[in-house]
Design a protein around this motif. Structure first.
Motif, PDB file in Angstrom:
ATOM      1  N   ALA A 274       0.821  -1.273   0.007  1.00 56.10           N
ATOM      2  CA  ALA A 274      -0.038   0.117   0.053  1.00 56.10           C
ATOM      3  C   ALA A 274       0.796   1.420  -0.145  1.00 56.10           C
ATOM      4  CB  ALA A 274      -0.881  -0.062   1.309  1.00 56.10           C
ATOM      5  N   GLY A 275       2.107   1.013   0.560  1.00 51.56           N
ATOM      6  CA  GLY A 275       3.005   2.243   0.414  1.00 51.56           C
ATOM      7  C   GLY A 275       3.626   2.441   2.045  1.00 51.56           C
ATOM      8  N   PRO A 276       4.330   3.494   2.111  1.00 51.53           N
ATOM      9  CA  PRO A 276       5.108   3.651   3.384  1.00 51.53           C
ATOM     10  C   PRO A 276       4.152   3.996   4.696  1.00 51.53           C
ATOM     11  CG  PRO A 276       5.218   5.689   1.899  1.00 51.53           C
ATOM     12  CD  PRO A 276       4.473   4.608   1.054  1.00 51.53           C
ATOM     13  N   PRO A 277       4.451   3.349   5.593  1.00 48.47           N
ATOM     14  CA  PRO A 277       3.662   3.878   6.924  1.00 48.47           C
ATOM     15  C   PRO A 277       3.528   5.324   7.212  1.00 48.47           C
ATOM     16  CG  PRO A 277       5.133   2.092   7.379  1.00 48.47           C
ATOM     17  CD  PRO A 277       5.731   2.460   6.132  1.00 48.47           C
ATOM     18  N   VAL A 278       4.474   6.006   6.791  1.00 53.92           N
ATOM     19  CA  VAL A 278       4.814   7.441   7.382  1.00 53.92           C
ATOM     20  C   VAL A 278       4.965   8.216   6.110  1.00 53.92           C
ATOM     21  CG1 VAL A 278       6.195   8.983   8.861  1.00 53.92           C
ATOM     22  CG2 VAL A 278       5.678   6.637   9.718  1.00 53.92           C
ATOM     23  N   LEU A 279       4.226   9.484   5.994  1.00 58.24           N
ATOM     24  CA  LEU A 279       4.558  10.475   5.237  1.00 58.24           C
ATOM     25  C   LEU A 279       5.052  11.745   5.915  1.00 58.24           C
ATOM     26  CD1 LEU A 279       1.374  10.101   3.077  1.00 58.24           C
ATOM     27  CD2 LEU A 279       3.754   9.364   2.428  1.00 58.24           C
ATOM     28  N   LEU A 280       5.998  12.355   5.355  1.00 62.63           N
ATOM     29  CA  LEU A 280       6.810  13.467   5.797  1.00 62.63           C
ATOM     30  C   LEU A 280       6.594  14.770   4.994  1.00 62.63           C
ATOM     31  CD1 LEU A 280      10.196  11.747   6.684  1.00 62.63           C
ATOM     32  CD2 LEU A 280       8.206  12.098   8.084  1.00 62.63           C
ATOM     33  N   THR A 281       6.580  16.011   5.661  1.00 63.12           N
ATOM     34  CA  THR A 281       6.358  17.242   5.018  1.00 63.12           C
ATOM     35  C   THR A 281       7.409  18.190   5.443  1.00 63.12           C
ATOM     36  OG1 THR A 281       3.979  17.145   4.617  1.00 63.12           O
ATOM     37  CG2 THR A 281       4.799  19.241   4.504  1.00 63.12           C
ATOM     38  N   HIS A 282       8.099  18.710   4.569  1.00 62.55           N
ATOM     39  CA  HIS A 282       9.297  19.761   4.884  1.00 62.55           C
ATOM     40  C   HIS A 282       8.617  21.001   5.045  1.00 62.55           C
ATOM     41  CE1 HIS A 282      13.137  21.741   3.774  1.00 62.55           C
ATOM     42  NE2 HIS A 282      13.127  21.623   5.071  1.00 62.55           N
ATOM     43  N   ARG A 283       8.314  21.554   6.362  1.00 62.15           N
ATOM     44  CA  ARG A 283       7.755  22.916   6.473  1.00 62.15           C
ATOM     45  C   ARG A 283       8.536  24.117   5.777  1.00 62.15           C
ATOM     46  NH1 ARG A 283       6.794  21.242  12.234  1.00 62.15           N
ATOM     47  NH2 ARG A 283       8.521  22.755  12.828  1.00 62.15           N
ATOM     48  N   ASP A 284       9.804  24.147   5.520  1.00 62.47           N
ATOM     49  CA  ASP A 284      10.477  25.141   5.115  1.00 62.47           C
ATOM     50  C   ASP A 284       9.850  25.504   3.672  1.00 62.47           C
ATOM     51  OD1 ASP A 284      12.037  25.276   7.102  1.00 62.47           O
ATOM     52  OD2 ASP A 284      13.836  24.870   6.326  1.00 62.47           O
ATOM     53  N   CYS A 285       9.356  24.244   3.070  1.00 69.57           N
ATOM     54  CA  CYS A 285       9.116  24.546   1.422  1.00 69.57           C
ATOM     55  C   CYS A 285       7.553  24.137   1.221  1.00 69.57           C
ATOM     56  CB  CYS A 285      10.268  24.102   0.447  1.00 69.57           C
ATOM     57  SG  CYS A 285      10.059  22.156   0.528  1.00 69.57           S
ATOM     58  N   GLY A 286       7.202  23.438   2.244  1.00 70.85           N
ATOM     59  CA  GLY A 286       5.768  23.113   2.129  1.00 70.85           C
ATOM     60  C   GLY A 286       5.486  21.812   1.237  1.00 70.85           C
ATOM     61  N   GLN A 287       6.621  21.068   0.919  1.00 73.60           N
ATOM     62  CA  GLN A 287       6.488  19.832  -0.097  1.00 73.60           C
ATOM     63  C   GLN A 287       6.799  18.622   0.672  1.00 73.60           C
ATOM     64  OE1 GLN A 287       5.380  20.398  -3.470  1.00 73.60           O
ATOM     65  NE2 GLN A 287       5.485  22.512  -2.727  1.00 73.60           N
ATOM     66  N   ARG A 288       6.137  17.508  -0.003  1.00 76.20           N
ATOM     67  CA  ARG A 288       6.414  16.243   0.715  1.00 76.20           C
ATOM     68  C   ARG A 288       7.783  16.042   0.557  1.00 76.20           C
ATOM     69  NH1 ARG A 288       2.890  14.233   3.199  1.00 76.20           N
ATOM     70  NH2 ARG A 288       1.285  13.998   1.730  1.00 76.20           N
ATOM     71  N   LEU A 289       8.506  15.553   1.934  1.00 76.47           N
ATOM     72  CA  LEU A 289       9.771  15.648   1.883  1.00 76.47           C
ATOM     73  C   LEU A 289      10.685  14.263   1.259  1.00 76.47           C
ATOM     74  CD1 LEU A 289      12.292  16.412   3.077  1.00 76.47           C
ATOM     75  CD2 LEU A 289      11.859  15.159   5.052  1.00 76.47           C
ATOM     76  N   GLU A 290      11.333  14.274   0.206  1.00 76.17           N
ATOM     77  CA  GLU A 290      11.900  13.157  -0.286  1.00 76.17           C
ATOM     78  C   GLU A 290      13.581  13.351   0.169  1.00 76.17           C
ATOM     79  OE1 GLU A 290      11.195  11.882  -4.068  1.00 76.17           O
ATOM     80  OE2 GLU A 290       9.389  13.183  -4.337  1.00 76.17           O
ATOM     81  N   PRO A 291      14.036  13.076   1.168  1.00 79.84           N
ATOM     82  CA  PRO A 291      15.395  13.019   1.503  1.00 79.84           C
ATOM     83  C   PRO A 291      16.273  12.773   0.402  1.00 79.84           C
ATOM     84  CG  PRO A 291      14.271  11.582   2.861  1.00 79.84           C
ATOM     85  CD  PRO A 291      13.174  12.060   2.115  1.00 79.84           C
ATOM     86  N   GLN A 292      17.698  13.503   0.594  1.00 80.38           N
ATOM     87  CA  GLN A 292      18.563  12.883  -0.261  1.00 80.38           C
ATOM     88  C   GLN A 292      19.730  13.421   0.577  1.00 80.38           C
ATOM     89  OE1 GLN A 292      18.329  14.531  -4.430  1.00 80.38           O
ATOM     90  NE2 GLN A 292      18.527  16.586  -3.335  1.00 80.38           N
TER      91      GLN A 292
END
Length: 326
Positions: A274-292
């Motif tokens: 179904a997908g990941p158990p947790v979703l993250l949002t980066h408040r600085d830019c308001g976008q869904r966080l995809e870390p690298q």
């Protein structure tokens, strides 16, 4: 007359988490040290034993586990003969960003007991750099205080299954490692799960216990240890009887990228369809966080084959250094 009564005990359920599943594979200090050593180019058994300081039987056991979990392969030695060497699979190589974040944290916050430091050079820009955790959308450095968590499509409940408590690391004077304190935190599953809870704003003893299903005595001991090394602090919120919350100190906040990259790795290999158990949002830019992980100089994402490293041996109190072979 004896009456037999059947009692059904409902299993304790906890929320699913990719960090939890990842720690079942790598949440063990000896395992972390073996992976680190292979990253540094040490691939034969005797050389691994010397670099990690692990006892022979313990090293053999961890190598077998890593092979069984698809992290490494045992291959004939590249120079021929009857000897073998251990190499990382793609699954093992995908822990590269986690390793870089552990390295970053150790070199910033470690207690200084490691015998090695490392100098990283990004071949693409030619600069010595520090690995930085960054948001893919805005390329700004990630800070735990600027990340919001919410349930993802794969969220659910599971019954905790704990394997036997991990053995502590046995070392020799010849052990050479980049990670010391970082390996002891991420290599202690209980400590890492406590950090996961606190990062998601679960701060009180009973709430952390329910979130992790850690036995009360183990939880108390790990909280005391994390406090003693300066990662978290106690804050009293009730006077009588005294009750406490556990909050991150700056040293703990800066540990967040290591768990974040471990969660990404767990999402790739262990999350539900179904997908990941947790979703993250980066408040600085308001976008869904995809870390690298990026180069601190040119801000480009890092790939292992684009990074050169030079190991530097710390010579003692005078902190004299010299290059050593990787």
């Amino acid at each position: 007359m004896l009456i037999e009564v059947s009692v059904t005990v409902e299993p304790q359920l906890i929320r699913t988490c990719s960090i939890w599943r990842a720690l079942e594979v790598v949440g063990d200090a000896p395992t972390v040290l073996v992976i680190e050593a292979i990253w540094l180019g040490t691939r034969r058994f005797d050389a691994l034993r010397k670099r990690t300081g692990l006892l022979k039987a313990l090293l053999s056991d961890r190598l077998k586990r890593l092979i069984a979990n698809g992290m490494i392969e045992k291959c004939p030695s590249s120079d021929g003969g009857n000897r073998h060497e251990y190499v990382l699979t793609q699954k093992g190589r995908d822990l590269y960003w986690t390793s870089l974040m552990l390295l970053r944290w150790e070199q910033r916050w470690g207690a200084g007991r490691t015998k090695l430091r490392v100098e990283l050079t990004h071949k693409s820009c030619g600069q010595v750099f520090e690995p930085e955790p960054a948001c893919k959308a805005c390329n700004q450095t990630i800070d735990a205080t600027q990340v919001e968590w919410e349930p993802g499509p794969g969220v659910g409940l599971m019954e905790p299954v704990y394997s036997r408590r991990r053995q502590q690391r046995e070392t020799t004077q010849d052990a050479t490692t980049l990670f010391d304190e970082a390996a002891r935190i991420i290599g202690d599953r209980w400590a890492s799960l406590i950090m996961r809870s606190i990062f998601t704003n679960i701060n009180r003893f009973d709430d952390i216990r329910r979130d992790t299903a850690i036995a009360t005595n183990i939880l108390a001991e790990r909280l005391a240890w994390l406090t003693s090394i300066g990662v978290i602090r106690q804050e009293q919120y009730v006077d009588s009887p005294p009750r406490y919350e556990y909050r991150l100190r700056r040293k703990g906040v800066d540990y967040y990228p290591a768990l974040l990259m471990l969660m990404m790795w767990g999402d790739k290999y262990f999350c539900s369809p179904a997908g990941p158990p947790v979703l993250l949002t980066h408040r600085d830019c308001g976008q869904r966080l995809e870390p690298q992980v990026v180069c601190s100089h040119c801000r480009e994402p890092l790939e292992a084959h684009e990074v050169d490293f030079r190991l530097i041996e710390v010579a003692g109190a005078e902190d004299e250094k010299h290059a050593v072979s990787a």
